[in-house]
Design an enzyme around this catalytic site. Structure first.
Site, PDB file in Angstrom:
ATOM      1  N   SER A 152       2.951  -2.061  10.463  1.00  0.00           N
ATOM      2  CA  SER A 152       4.401  -2.156  10.689  1.00  0.00           C
ATOM      3  C   SER A 152       4.983  -3.535  10.351  1.00  0.00           C
ATOM      4  CB  SER A 152       4.750  -1.744  12.120  1.00  0.00           C
ATOM      5  OG  SER A 152       4.348  -0.402  12.356  1.00  0.00           O
ATOM      6  N   GLU A 172      -7.135   4.807   7.730  1.00  0.00           N
ATOM      7  CA  GLU A 172      -6.911   6.232   7.437  1.00  0.00           C
ATOM      8  C   GLU A 172      -8.144   6.827   6.759  1.00  0.00           C
ATOM      9  OE1 GLU A 172      -3.133   5.709   5.441  1.00  0.00           O
ATOM     10  OE2 GLU A 172      -2.257   5.150   7.371  1.00  0.00           O
ATOM     11  N   GLY A 219       2.026   2.374  10.839  1.00  0.00           N
ATOM     12  CA  GLY A 219       2.983   3.465  10.688  1.00  0.00           C
ATOM     13  C   GLY A 219       3.690   3.847  11.978  1.00  0.00           C
ATOM     14  N   GLY A 279       2.603  -1.029   4.430  1.00  0.00           N
ATOM     15  CA  GLY A 279       2.681   0.379   4.052  1.00  0.00           C
ATOM     16  C   GLY A 279       4.135   0.793   3.874  1.00  0.00           C
ATOM     17  N   GLY A 280       4.705   1.383   4.915  1.00  0.00           N
ATOM     18  CA  GLY A 280       6.062   1.940   4.870  1.00  0.00           C
ATOM     19  C   GLY A 280       7.090   1.046   4.186  1.00  0.00           C
ATOM     20  N   ASN A 311       0.869  -1.182   0.000  1.00  0.00           N
ATOM     21  CA  ASN A 311       0.000   0.000   0.000  1.00  0.00           C
ATOM     22  C   ASN A 311       0.905   1.232   0.000  1.00  0.00           C
ATOM     23  OD1 ASN A 311      -1.828   2.026   0.495  1.00  0.00           O
ATOM     24  ND2 ASN A 311      -2.333   1.365   2.592  1.00  0.00           N
ATOM     25  N   TRP A 312       1.014   1.858  -1.167  1.00  0.00           N
ATOM     26  CA  TRP A 312       1.963   2.978  -1.300  1.00  0.00           C
ATOM     27  C   TRP A 312       1.408   4.275  -0.724  1.00  0.00           C
ATOM     28  CZ3 TRP A 312       3.935   2.050  -7.065  1.00  0.00           C
ATOM     29  CH2 TRP A 312       4.626   0.824  -7.100  1.00  0.00           C
ATOM     30  N   LYS A 313       0.127   4.266  -0.361  1.00  0.00           N
ATOM     31  CA  LYS A 313      -0.521   5.458   0.213  1.00  0.00           C
ATOM     32  C   LYS A 313      -0.276   6.668  -0.686  1.00  0.00           C
ATOM     33  CE  LYS A 313      -0.340   3.360   4.738  1.00  0.00           C
ATOM     34  NZ  LYS A 313      -0.306   3.519   6.186  1.00  0.00           N
ATOM     35  N   HIS A 353      -9.771   1.403   4.632  1.00  0.00           N
ATOM     36  CA  HIS A 353      -8.511   1.523   5.373  1.00  0.00           C
ATOM     37  C   HIS A 353      -8.744   2.446   6.573  1.00  0.00           C
ATOM     38  CE1 HIS A 353      -4.426   2.692   6.403  1.00  0.00           C
ATOM     39  NE2 HIS A 353      -4.026   1.595   5.786  1.00  0.00           N
ATOM     40  N   GLU A 406      -5.886  -4.722  10.625  1.00  0.00           N
ATOM     41  CA  GLU A 406      -4.838  -3.732  10.873  1.00  0.00           C
ATOM     42  C   GLU A 406      -5.164  -2.957  12.151  1.00  0.00           C
ATOM     43  OE1 GLU A 406      -2.651  -2.553   7.035  1.00  0.00           O
ATOM     44  OE2 GLU A 406      -4.452  -1.343   7.142  1.00  0.00           O
TER      45      GLU A 406
END
Ligand code: PGA
Length: 256
Positions: free
Chosen positions: A217, A102, A178, A238-239, A10-12, A100, A172
């Site tokens: 994470s 977010e 994150g 993600g990251g 997930n490159w956000k 998600h 999640e």
């Protein structure tokens, strides 16, 4: 039933379309054909990169599945700034993340909206990755299981029962996203098993094929332990998906 693990990047809201292609090419260089034998890999770039990423995947016959991070529930209309599932399907998108945390926390999405999106994604021959997860406060007050159950039932409410078998759910925990803090593999397992049972209660047998990812994470250093859990069928990353080498090591967790 053997479930093929799904590892999703997930490159956000990162990478313009040039940077996206660069990452895609680096990632493809890091991986060998046999790396895709046992896992499916989906990449979820921002909307403005989807077409570029699709073109390169196609031209170079890469084995990535194309994904998106969100979509609207309607096919078309006066929804300024939104993207329709039909538009994504036309770009050969296979997986769409919906709900998600977010989006839930920052853009006001509730279970009902997530349910409509998930059904729309299925309606266009794509697969939704429906995200659920409790906050730290909810976990500390012992409500995590109840909150996640409400999210699962609410977010799947508009999906035809037989589609539950093809679904992907991402567990999640909000406090792990994150933050560098990962849920322990035992906590991840416990909640993924809980989610599997809920899906089974919604459609008999669906618990065997629904895939449940853990996200929050995930890194090369913890993926092996997480993936060893019986009810963890993949990772939503993600990251660590923004760096080719670390994402490749996550995809390759079986080789570790
Ligand atoms: P993270 O994000 O891996 O950076 O924690 C996961 C996600 O939000 O899907």
């Amino acid at each position: 039933m053997a479930r093929t693990p799904l590892i999703s990047g997930n490159w956000k809201m990162n990478l313009n379309h040039f940077e996206a292609i660069q990452l895609l090419q680096k990632l493809s260089y890091e991986l060998r054909d046999h790396d895709y034998d046992a896992v499916e890999v989906s990449l979820h770039p921002p909307y403005t990169d989807v077409r570029s990423v699709q073109t390169v995947i196609d031209a170079d016959r890469m084995q990535f599945q194309l994904g998106a991070q969100n979509c609207h529930a309607e096919v078309s209309g006066a929804f300024t700034g939104e993207i329709s599932p039909a538009m994504l399907a036309k770009l050969d998108v296979n997986y769409v993340i919906v709900g998600h945390s977010e989006r839930r926390a920052l853009f006001g999405e509730n279970n009902e909206m997530v349910a409509a999106k998930a059904a729309a994604v299925f309606g266009h021959e794509m697969t939704p990755i429906v995200c659920v997860g409790e906050s730290l406060e909810e976990r500390e007050s012992g409500q995590a299981e109840a909150i996640v159950e409400t999210q699962v039932r609410g977010s799947l409410a508009s999906i035809a029962a037989e589609k539950l078998e093809e679904l992907v759910i991402a567990y999640e925990p909000v406090w792990a996203i994150g933050t560098g803090v990962t849920a322990s593999s035992e906590d991840a397992q416990e909640m993924c098993s809980h989610i599997r049972n809920i899906v089974g209660s919604m459609r008999k047998g669906a618990q065997q094929s629904v895939r449940i990812q853990y996200g929050g994470s995930v890194k090369p250093s913890n993926v092996v332990e997480l993936m060893a859990m019986a009810d963890v069928d993949g990772a939503l990353v993600g990251g660590a998906s923004l760096e080719a080498e670390s994402f490749a090591r996550i995809v390759n967790y079986k080789a570790a």
